[in-house]
Design an enzyme around this catalytic site. Structure first.
Site, PDB file in Angstrom:
ATOM      1  N   LYS A  93       0.872  -1.259  -0.014  1.00 19.45           N
ATOM      2  CA  LYS A  93       0.079  -0.023  -0.020  1.00 19.45           C
ATOM      3  C   LYS A  93       0.787   1.348  -0.037  1.00 19.45           C
ATOM      4  O   LYS A  93       0.380   2.350  -0.140  1.00 19.45           O
ATOM      5  CB  LYS A  93      -0.873  -0.024   1.100  1.00 19.45           C
ATOM      6  CG  LYS A  93      -1.973   0.847   1.350  1.00 19.45           C
ATOM      7  CD  LYS A  93      -2.777   0.659   2.617  1.00 19.45           C
ATOM      8  CE  LYS A  93      -3.678   1.674   2.808  1.00 19.45           C
ATOM      9  NZ  LYS A  93      -4.436   1.745   4.203  1.00 19.45           N
ATOM     10  N   THR A 100       4.785 -12.043  15.530  1.00 16.92           N
ATOM     11  CA  THR A 100       5.653 -11.787  16.247  1.00 16.92           C
ATOM     12  C   THR A 100       5.631 -11.954  17.698  1.00 16.92           C
ATOM     13  O   THR A 100       4.627 -12.542  18.208  1.00 16.92           O
ATOM     14  CB  THR A 100       5.206  -9.918  16.495  1.00 16.92           C
ATOM     15  OG1 THR A 100       6.003  -9.585  17.737  1.00 16.92           O
ATOM     16  CG2 THR A 100       3.832  -9.711  16.792  1.00 16.92           C
ATOM     17  N   ASP A 101       6.693 -12.243  18.480  1.00 18.42           N
ATOM     18  CA  ASP A 101       6.790 -12.625  19.744  1.00 18.42           C
ATOM     19  C   ASP A 101       5.942 -11.736  20.880  1.00 18.42           C
ATOM     20  O   ASP A 101       5.732 -12.212  21.788  1.00 18.42           O
ATOM     21  CB  ASP A 101       8.378 -12.430  20.272  1.00 18.42           C
ATOM     22  CG  ASP A 101       8.859 -11.012  20.300  1.00 18.42           C
ATOM     23  OD1 ASP A 101       8.315 -10.064  19.707  1.00 18.42           O
ATOM     24  OD2 ASP A 101       9.975 -11.160  20.831  1.00 18.42           O
ATOM     25  N   GLU A 102       5.498 -10.468  20.038  1.00 22.37           N
ATOM     26  CA  GLU A 102       4.775  -9.688  21.101  1.00 22.37           C
ATOM     27  C   GLU A 102       3.179 -10.306  21.320  1.00 22.37           C
ATOM     28  O   GLU A 102       2.729  -9.576  22.357  1.00 22.37           O
ATOM     29  CB  GLU A 102       4.718  -8.244  20.307  1.00 22.37           C
ATOM     30  CG  GLU A 102       6.002  -7.695  20.429  1.00 22.37           C
ATOM     31  CD  GLU A 102       6.090  -6.277  20.064  1.00 22.37           C
ATOM     32  OE1 GLU A 102       5.089  -5.335  20.339  1.00 22.37           O
ATOM     33  OE2 GLU A 102       7.079  -5.790  19.319  1.00 22.37           O
ATOM     34  N   TYR A 123      -1.253  -3.001  18.901  1.00 25.74           N
ATOM     35  CA  TYR A 123      -0.540  -3.755  17.802  1.00 25.74           C
ATOM     36  C   TYR A 123      -0.554  -4.988  18.160  1.00 25.74           C
ATOM     37  O   TYR A 123      -0.771  -5.978  17.109  1.00 25.74           O
ATOM     38  CB  TYR A 123       1.085  -3.109  17.736  1.00 25.74           C
ATOM     39  CG  TYR A 123       2.073  -3.993  17.148  1.00 25.74           C
ATOM     40  CD1 TYR A 123       1.637  -4.251  15.640  1.00 25.74           C
ATOM     41  CD2 TYR A 123       3.099  -4.774  17.620  1.00 25.74           C
ATOM     42  CE1 TYR A 123       2.665  -5.098  14.846  1.00 25.74           C
ATOM     43  CE2 TYR A 123       3.870  -5.666  16.981  1.00 25.74           C
ATOM     44  CZ  TYR A 123       3.685  -5.729  15.693  1.00 25.74           C
ATOM     45  OH  TYR A 123       4.583  -6.515  14.732  1.00 25.74           O
ATOM     46  N   LYS A 142      -2.249  -8.105  15.914  1.00 19.42           N
ATOM     47  CA  LYS A 142      -1.442  -9.264  15.387  1.00 19.42           C
ATOM     48  C   LYS A 142      -1.957 -10.520  15.899  1.00 19.42           C
ATOM     49  O   LYS A 142      -2.032 -11.681  15.082  1.00 19.42           O
ATOM     50  CB  LYS A 142       0.129  -9.217  15.642  1.00 19.42           C
ATOM     51  CG  LYS A 142       0.820  -8.065  14.758  1.00 19.42           C
ATOM     52  CD  LYS A 142       0.752  -8.098  13.384  1.00 19.42           C
ATOM     53  CE  LYS A 142       1.649  -9.014  12.939  1.00 19.42           C
ATOM     54  NZ  LYS A 142       1.794  -9.189  11.423  1.00 19.42           N
ATOM     55  N   GLY A 179       1.852   0.673  29.420  1.00 22.81           N
ATOM     56  CA  GLY A 179       1.555  -0.601  29.185  1.00 22.81           C
ATOM     57  C   GLY A 179       2.780  -1.170  28.636  1.00 22.81           C
ATOM     58  O   GLY A 179       2.704  -2.416  27.991  1.00 22.81           O
TER      59      GLY A 179
HETATM   60  P1  NAD Z   1       7.242  -2.132   8.187  1.00 26.70           P
HETATM   61  O1  NAD Z   1       6.494  -1.330   8.924  1.00 26.70           O
HETATM   62  O2  NAD Z   1       8.624  -1.657   7.855  1.00 26.70           O
HETATM   63  O3  NAD Z   1       6.494  -2.407   6.916  1.00 26.70           O
HETATM   64  C1  NAD Z   1       5.279  -2.826   6.721  1.00 26.70           C
HETATM   65  C2  NAD Z   1       4.914  -2.617   5.324  1.00 26.70           C
HETATM   66  O4  NAD Z   1       3.711  -3.219   4.863  1.00 26.70           O
HETATM   67  C3  NAD Z   1       5.000  -1.378   4.546  1.00 26.70           C
HETATM   68  O5  NAD Z   1       5.790  -1.482   3.260  1.00 26.70           O
HETATM   69  C4  NAD Z   1       3.601  -0.946   4.078  1.00 26.70           C
HETATM   70  O6  NAD Z   1       3.595  -0.027   3.179  1.00 26.70           O
HETATM   71  C5  NAD Z   1       2.900  -2.089   4.029  1.00 26.70           C
HETATM   72  N1  NAD Z   1       1.604  -2.131   4.349  1.00 26.70           N
HETATM   73  C6  NAD Z   1       0.977  -1.502   5.493  1.00 26.70           C
HETATM   74  N2  NAD Z   1      -0.395  -1.775   5.421  1.00 26.70           N
HETATM   75  C7  NAD Z   1      -0.663  -2.313   4.176  1.00 26.70           C
HETATM   76  C8  NAD Z   1      -1.927  -2.737   3.619  1.00 26.70           C
HETATM   77  N3  NAD Z   1      -3.024  -2.610   4.220  1.00 26.70           N
HETATM   78  N4  NAD Z   1      -1.759  -3.260   2.360  1.00 26.70           N
HETATM   79  C9  NAD Z   1      -0.512  -3.523   1.924  1.00 26.70           C
HETATM   80  N5  NAD Z   1       0.552  -3.193   2.455  1.00 26.70           N
HETATM   81  C10 NAD Z   1       0.732  -2.539   3.550  1.00 26.70           C
HETATM   82  O7  NAD Z   1       7.218  -3.417   8.978  1.00 26.70           O
HETATM   83  P2  NAD Z   1       8.195  -4.556   9.314  1.00 26.70           P
HETATM   84  O8  NAD Z   1       9.034  -4.217  10.404  1.00 26.70           O
HETATM   85  O9  NAD Z   1       9.080  -5.039   7.989  1.00 26.70           O
HETATM   86  O10 NAD Z   1       7.385  -5.914   9.621  1.00 26.70           O
HETATM   87  C11 NAD Z   1       6.919  -6.737   8.695  1.00 26.70           C
HETATM   88  C12 NAD Z   1       6.073  -7.816   9.367  1.00 26.70           C
HETATM   89  O11 NAD Z   1       6.887  -8.692  10.532  1.00 26.70           O
HETATM   90  C13 NAD Z   1       4.779  -7.134  10.058  1.00 26.70           C
HETATM   91  O12 NAD Z   1       3.833  -8.131  10.021  1.00 26.70           O
HETATM   92  C14 NAD Z   1       5.321  -7.252  11.845  1.00 26.70           C
HETATM   93  O13 NAD Z   1       4.172  -7.408  12.476  1.00 26.70           O
HETATM   94  C15 NAD Z   1       6.156  -8.553  11.838  1.00 26.70           C
HETATM   95  N6  NAD Z   1       7.214  -8.325  12.597  1.00 26.70           N
HETATM   96  C16 NAD Z   1       8.220  -7.340  12.646  1.00 26.70           C
HETATM   97  C17 NAD Z   1       8.999  -7.280  13.722  1.00 26.70           C
HETATM   98  C18 NAD Z   1      10.038  -6.025  13.914  1.00 26.70           C
HETATM   99  O14 NAD Z   1      10.891  -6.163  14.919  1.00 26.70           O
HETATM  100  N7  NAD Z   1      10.121  -5.112  12.920  1.00 26.70           N
HETATM  101  C19 NAD Z   1       9.383  -8.316  14.523  1.00 26.70           C
HETATM  102  C20 NAD Z   1       8.584  -9.426  14.288  1.00 26.70           C
HETATM  103  C21 NAD Z   1       7.424  -9.505  13.543  1.00 26.70           C
HETATM  104  P1  TYD Z   2      10.651  -0.907  19.453  1.00 26.99           P
HETATM  105  O1  TYD Z   2      11.951  -0.737  18.792  1.00 26.99           O
HETATM  106  O2  TYD Z   2       9.571   0.301  19.413  1.00 26.99           O
HETATM  107  O3  TYD Z   2      10.253  -2.224  19.572  1.00 26.99           O
HETATM  108  P2  TYD Z   2       8.985  -2.917  20.351  1.00 26.99           P
HETATM  109  O4  TYD Z   2       8.447  -2.026  21.043  1.00 26.99           O
HETATM  110  O5  TYD Z   2       8.274  -3.475  19.353  1.00 26.99           O
HETATM  111  O6  TYD Z   2       9.909  -4.016  21.168  1.00 26.99           O
HETATM  112  O7  TYD Z   2      11.166  -0.538  21.178  1.00 26.99           O
HETATM  113  C1  TYD Z   2      12.290  -1.461  21.535  1.00 26.99           C
HETATM  114  C2  TYD Z   2      12.557  -1.067  22.861  1.00 26.99           C
HETATM  115  O8  TYD Z   2      12.910   0.297  23.175  1.00 26.99           O
HETATM  116  C3  TYD Z   2      11.093  -1.065  23.839  1.00 26.99           C
HETATM  117  O9  TYD Z   2      11.466  -1.458  25.023  1.00 26.99           O
HETATM  118  C4  TYD Z   2      10.574   0.398  23.786  1.00 26.99           C
HETATM  119  C5  TYD Z   2      12.088   0.992  23.740  1.00 26.99           C
HETATM  120  N1  TYD Z   2      12.120   2.461  23.125  1.00 26.99           N
HETATM  121  C6  TYD Z   2      12.907   3.535  23.963  1.00 26.99           C
HETATM  122  O10 TYD Z   2      13.157   3.485  24.859  1.00 26.99           O
HETATM  123  N2  TYD Z   2      12.696   4.700  23.279  1.00 26.99           N
HETATM  124  C7  TYD Z   2      12.042   4.885  22.033  1.00 26.99           C
HETATM  125  O11 TYD Z   2      12.314   5.942  21.476  1.00 26.99           O
HETATM  126  C8  TYD Z   2      11.616   3.850  21.199  1.00 26.99           C
HETATM  127  C9  TYD Z   2      11.169   3.935  19.876  1.00 26.99           C
HETATM  128  C10 TYD Z   2      11.696   2.445  22.082  1.00 26.99           C
END
Ligand code: NAD
Ligand code: TYD
Length: 363
Positions: free
Chosen positions: A43, A146-148, A170, A174, A295
């Site tokens: 998107k 995700t682990d979350e 979030y 998920k 939270g």
């Molecule tokens: P990101 O936010 O970098 O990318 C998300 C992508 O999805 C973007 O390109 C965005 O344009 C697209 N998108 C959003 N809504 C959309 C829609 N309705 N239709 C089509 N495309 C859409 O995310 P990321 O960090 O690359 O994460 C990718 C996946 O991995 C996610 O599902 C996230 O929940 C999961 N995940 C992420 C992490 C992390 O630490 N980043 C860890 C575990 C799991």
């Molecule tokens: P983040 O990268 O947002 O990942 P997630 O919340 O999905 O784990 O955050 C990683 C950790 O860092 C989390 O404990 C929140 C903390 N954090 C800060 O302390 N300051 C910040 O500005 C951000 C973005 C995250």
């Protein structure tokens, strides 16, 4: 099917492939030059960036096996046409940032829940077509989770059969997406697999998450807003290991299977910040102690035995991955500076202005 028989799925639909992890998956897979074809459906929200796929577009052999479609996974018409042409769907598309989910939860429900439902419906229809002989095999859907979804894990490590206890909008969205995925497996026999990855880091990461935000702020000698006491713990997974594990589960995962993808690098946030400042040669005095995230999950940790039994091993240590990531941001200002000057500034003000005004030097 044996390894030498080549990949099981030749035509992949990768949703969210212009984001951080999805684009790594696409770049790594196409760079193998094994004939596989990828369509990305994205998107292009604030987090989606065609520049993440520039290495693919710049290579004629890879570009010939690649197609980019701008569209929404919650749009049944767009999704239906593309799933009809795919052997497998890998769903990265999501709203992915916890802090944004606290400011604005609705977009998370639309994409992370309703969007997943639209993908599942399309897979169900294609499964019916396969049963009627209108296509050779039903598509497999891999849901990237995700682990979350386990919630905050005070001690020990989550296993796949643990209860889901998400605590942010979030992670709740998920978890809801995952429950729908499982329901389509149980009820309709749709071929699904799910991965639960831990906190991922690496190049091309939108600079709102901890590591890319702090690295890019520190490069500019800007303040680093550390939430609460900074003793929250995360398990860090290098992006190409996450993408590789997803591909491995796509190929080898049991139908209906759920697989933890841990990084095996648990660190307190303070340790991560100390390490990145050290590599950049910047002082701890940039770190500000700011009001905590509401939270805020204290700790995530997962057991990776099931994925290990499937034959996957991570390749990158946290030290090597962090160094490579920091060096990439130092060398690629042309990628992140335009991002930080756009929509990002409104978000940054909303998220941090009051927090930083009320902050103190971090001890
Ligand atoms: P990101 O936010 O970098 O990318 C998300 C992508 O999805 C973007 O390109 C965005 O344009 C697209 N998108 C959003 N809504 C959309 C829609 N309705 N239709 C089509 N495309 C859409 O995310 P990321 O960090 O690359 O994460 C990718 C996946 O991995 C996610 O599902 C996230 O929940 C999961 N995940 C992420 C992490 C992390 O630490 N980043 C860890 C575990 C799991
Ligand atoms: P983040 O990268 O947002 O990942 P997630 O919340 O999905 O784990 O955050 C990683 C950790 O860092 C989390 O404990 C929140 C903390 N954090 C800060 O302390 N300051 C910040 O500005 C951000 C973005 C995250």
């Amino acid at each position: 099917m044996t390894e030498s028989a080549g990949p099981r799925f030749e035509r992949l639909l990768v949703t969210g492939g212009a984001g951080f992890i999805g684009s790594c998956f696409v770049r790594d897979l196409l760079a193998r030059r094994d004939g596989r074809r990828i369509t990305v459906l994205d998107k292009l929200t604030y987090a989606g960036n065609p520049a993440n796929l520039a290495p693919v577009e710049a290579d004629p052999e890879q570009a010939a096996r690649f197609r980019f479609v701008v569209g929404d996974i919650a749009d049944p018409a767009a999704v239906g046409l593309l799933v009809a042409e795919a052997d497998a769907v890998v769903n990265f598309a999501a709203e992915s940032h916890v802090d944004r989910s606290i400011l604005d939860p609705e977009a998370f429900l639309r994409t992370d829940v309703l969007g997943v439902h639209v993908l599942l419906e399309a897979c169900r229809i294609e499964r019916e077509r396969a049963r009627k002989g209108e296509r050779t095999a039903a598509p497999r859907l891999l849901q990237v989770s995700t682990d979350e979804v386990y919630g905050s894990v005070e001690t020990g490590a989550s296993v796949e059969d643990d209860r889901l206890e998400p605590r942010s909008p979030y992670s709740a969205a998920k978890a809801a997406g995952e429950l729908l995925v499982n329901s389509y497996f149980v009820t309709y026999g749709v071929d699904v697999v799910t991965t639960r990855g831990s906190n991922t880091y690496g190049p091309y990461h939108y600079p709102e998450k901890l590591i890319p935000l702090f690295v890019t702020n520190a490069i500019d000698d800007q303040q680093l807003p550390l939430y609460g006491d900074g003793l929250q713990r995360r398990d860090w997974l290098y992006v190409s290991d996450h993408a590789g594990a997803i591909e491995h589960v796509l190929e080898h995962g049991e139908p209906g299977g759920v697989y933890n993808v841990p990084g095996e690098a648990e660190r307190a946030n303070r340790e991560v910040v100390t390490a990145l400042l050290e590599r950049l040669g910047k002082p701890w005095s940039l770190v500000r102690s700011v009001a905590d995230r509401p939270g805020h999950d204290r700790r995530y940790a997962m057991d990776g035995s099931r994925l290990a039994a499937l034959g996957w091993r991570n390749r990158t240590t946290f030290e090597d991955g962090l160094a490579a990531t920091i060096d990439w941001y130092v060398a690629n200002e042309a990628w992140w500076r335009p991002i930080k000057s756009g929509e990002f500034q409104d978000y940054y003000r909303r998220q941090y202005e009051a927090r930083l005004a009320g902050s103190r030097e971090a001890s």
